[in-house]
Write a protein that holds these residues in place. Structure first.
Motif, PDB file in Angstrom:
ATOM      1  N   ASP A 169      14.812  -9.530  -5.485  1.00 58.11           N
ATOM      2  CA  ASP A 169      15.860  -8.558  -5.214  1.00 58.11           C
ATOM      3  C   ASP A 169      15.277  -7.154  -5.311  1.00 58.11           C
ATOM      4  OD1 ASP A 169      15.393  -8.457  -7.916  1.00 58.11           O
ATOM      5  OD2 ASP A 169      17.480  -8.582  -8.525  1.00 58.11           O
ATOM      6  N   GLY A 170      15.973  -6.215  -4.713  1.00 55.38           N
ATOM      7  CA  GLY A 170      15.549  -4.831  -4.777  1.00 55.38           C
ATOM      8  C   GLY A 170      14.713  -4.422  -3.580  1.00 55.38           C
ATOM      9  N   PRO A 171      14.558  -3.111  -3.393  1.00 54.20           N
ATOM     10  CA  PRO A 171      13.785  -2.593  -2.260  1.00 54.20           C
ATOM     11  C   PRO A 171      12.289  -2.713  -2.498  1.00 54.20           C
ATOM     12  CG  PRO A 171      14.500  -0.786  -3.653  1.00 54.20           C
ATOM     13  CD  PRO A 171      15.113  -2.033  -4.240  1.00 54.20           C
ATOM     14  N   ALA A 176       4.008   0.105  -2.103  1.00 57.60           N
ATOM     15  CA  ALA A 176       3.850  -0.889  -1.039  1.00 57.60           C
ATOM     16  C   ALA A 176       4.306  -0.317   0.300  1.00 57.60           C
ATOM     17  CB  ALA A 176       4.629  -2.148  -1.370  1.00 57.60           C
ATOM     18  N   GLN A 177       5.426   0.405   0.289  1.00 61.77           N
ATOM     19  CA  GLN A 177       5.920   1.004   1.519  1.00 61.77           C
ATOM     20  C   GLN A 177       4.997   2.115   2.000  1.00 61.77           C
ATOM     21  OE1 GLN A 177       9.059  -0.128   3.128  1.00 61.77           O
ATOM     22  NE2 GLN A 177       7.671   0.723   4.664  1.00 61.77           N
ATOM     23  N   GLU A 178       4.491   2.925   1.077  1.00 64.37           N
ATOM     24  CA  GLU A 178       3.603   4.018   1.453  1.00 64.37           C
ATOM     25  C   GLU A 178       2.325   3.485   2.097  1.00 64.37           C
ATOM     26  OE1 GLU A 178       1.536   8.003  -0.549  1.00 64.37           O
ATOM     27  OE2 GLU A 178       2.158   6.338  -1.834  1.00 64.37           O
ATOM     28  N   PHE A 179       1.751   2.445   1.508  1.00 66.32           N
ATOM     29  CA  PHE A 179       0.522   1.871   2.046  1.00 66.32           C
ATOM     30  C   PHE A 179       0.776   1.256   3.426  1.00 66.32           C
ATOM     31  CE2 PHE A 179      -2.833  -1.344   2.461  1.00 66.32           C
ATOM     32  CZ  PHE A 179      -3.950  -0.648   2.029  1.00 66.32           C
ATOM     33  N   ASN A 238       7.907  -3.788  10.310  1.00 64.46           N
ATOM     34  CA  ASN A 238       7.301  -2.970   9.263  1.00 64.46           C
ATOM     35  C   ASN A 238       7.951  -3.217   7.904  1.00 64.46           C
ATOM     36  OD1 ASN A 238       5.240  -1.140   8.743  1.00 64.46           O
ATOM     37  ND2 ASN A 238       6.605   0.617   8.809  1.00 64.46           N
ATOM     38  N   SER A 239       8.656  -4.342   7.745  1.00 60.19           N
ATOM     39  CA  SER A 239       9.404  -4.599   6.519  1.00 60.19           C
ATOM     40  C   SER A 239       8.507  -5.137   5.409  1.00 60.19           C
ATOM     41  CB  SER A 239      10.542  -5.584   6.780  1.00 60.19           C
ATOM     42  OG  SER A 239      10.022  -6.855   7.124  1.00 60.19           O
ATOM     43  N   ILE A 240       9.021  -5.024   4.189  1.00 57.69           N
ATOM     44  CA  ILE A 240       8.356  -5.544   3.000  1.00 57.69           C
ATOM     45  C   ILE A 240       9.206  -6.671   2.442  1.00 57.69           C
ATOM     46  CG2 ILE A 240       7.363  -4.996   0.753  1.00 57.69           C
ATOM     47  CD1 ILE A 240       6.121  -3.309   2.893  1.00 57.69           C
ATOM     48  N   ASP A 241       8.643  -7.845   2.312  1.00 59.81           N
ATOM     49  CA  ASP A 241       9.337  -9.009   1.770  1.00 59.81           C
ATOM     50  C   ASP A 241       9.024  -9.131   0.281  1.00 59.81           C
ATOM     51  OD1 ASP A 241      11.005 -11.200   1.925  1.00 59.81           O
ATOM     52  OD2 ASP A 241       9.435 -12.573   2.604  1.00 59.81           O
ATOM     53  N   LEU A 242      10.024  -9.546  -0.494  1.00 62.02           N
ATOM     54  CA  LEU A 242       9.827  -9.800  -1.926  1.00 62.02           C
ATOM     55  C   LEU A 242       9.249  -8.579  -2.648  1.00 62.02           C
ATOM     56  CD1 LEU A 242       8.359 -13.408  -1.598  1.00 62.02           C
ATOM     57  CD2 LEU A 242      10.729 -12.771  -2.129  1.00 62.02           C
ATOM     58  N   ARG A 243       9.524  -7.410  -2.121  1.00 66.38           N
ATOM     59  CA  ARG A 243       9.170  -6.108  -2.682  1.00 66.38           C
ATOM     60  C   ARG A 243       7.690  -5.754  -2.596  1.00 66.38           C
ATOM     61  NH1 ARG A 243      12.207  -4.478  -8.144  1.00 66.38           N
ATOM     62  NH2 ARG A 243      11.611  -2.455  -7.260  1.00 66.38           N
TER      63      ARG A 243
END
Length: 253
Positions: A169-171, A176-179, A238-243
């Motif tokens: 859960d959570g964004p 991780a998003q920046e990289f 461009n999504s991140i799974d499992l944070r």
């Protein structure tokens, strides 16, 4: 023939319908039908380089703690021993053909959506983790002529991969998003040198958080080596799974 990098994520993508698997299905429908498929997966690391040479490679279930349905999956694609030996000869004297190795989940969890009939011969190329990113890129250069022979090159990994901090859960974690965003920018601008120098893309600390071990990033280095400077690049998801698992995929050509 185009070449692709796939963010393969969880093995559960093999049996679930997700945005990722729908993209893989579309690839299988839209790409030219390949003569054969060569996959570089994060899940086969060897000292030196090896190519699978089995005529009927087994489906390897190289994970633990998942539902029985996942372990029941089989991907009975044929191999191509003759092609394997041709590739080994083309790549150099230190490349071996392994006629006992099967296909790990970095291969079949993706291909079972792209080519569900499992009718196209599949070979797997190992990753030598002792090589620098630049040397792995150079190995990719040796593979580039295969694209002109109708062979689809698939690299399978993740541009961010930290299982130790993943959560359901959570964004996405900010690092991780920046990289992922920075990798995306460099890929779009064809700045492969910056991607190869990923430890300094933002900072060594961020790189270490994104890749405690960089086995899942290394397939991208091989893939980039197969590219041409003037060909288009398409980026997907461009999504991140499992944070902490980046699902970014890219098509060259």
């Amino acid at each position: 023939m185009p070449a692709i990098f796939v963010g393969h994520g969880s093995p559960m993508n093999a049996i679930e319908e997700t945005a990722y698997t729908r993209q893989w299905q579309q690839w299988g429908q839209q790409l030219p039908v390949p003569k054969a498929i060569l996959v570089v997966s994060a899940h086969w690391l060897t000292y030196g380089t090896a190519i699978t040479g089995a005529a009927k490679p087994e489906t390897i279930h190289d994970f633990g703690g998942f539902p029985a349905q996942l372990y029941a999956q089989q991907y009975p694609a044929p191999g191509d021993p003759q092609l394997a030996h041709q590739l080994a000869k083309m790549m150099g004297p230190n490349v071996i053909v392994d006629d006992t190795r099967g296909l790990d989940h970095g291969v079949w969890s993706v291909l079972m959506h792209m080519y569900p009939q499992a009718e196209i011969p599949v070979l797997q190329l190992s990753i030598d983790p002792r090589l620098t990113p630049q040397q792995q890129y150079a190995v990719g250069r040796k593979l580039r002529p295969l694209r002109d022979q109708g062979i689809l090159i698939v690299a399978s990994g993740n541009v961010v991969h930290n299982l130790g901090v993943m959560r359901f859960d959570g964004p996405a974690y900010p690092w991780a998003q920046e990289f992922t965003d920075m990798i995306t920018t460099k890929l779009q601008s064809h700045d492969d040198a910056a991607v190869l120098d990923y430890e300094n893309l933002i900072s060594p600390q961020v790189a270490q958080m994104c890749h405690p071990t960089d086995d899942h990033l290394q397939p991208l280095f091989y893939l980039l080596g197969t590219g041409y400077d003037d060909e288009p690049r398409q980026l997907f998801d461009n999504s991140i799974d499992l944070r902490a698992i980046a699902m970014l995929s890219i098509q060259l050509g």
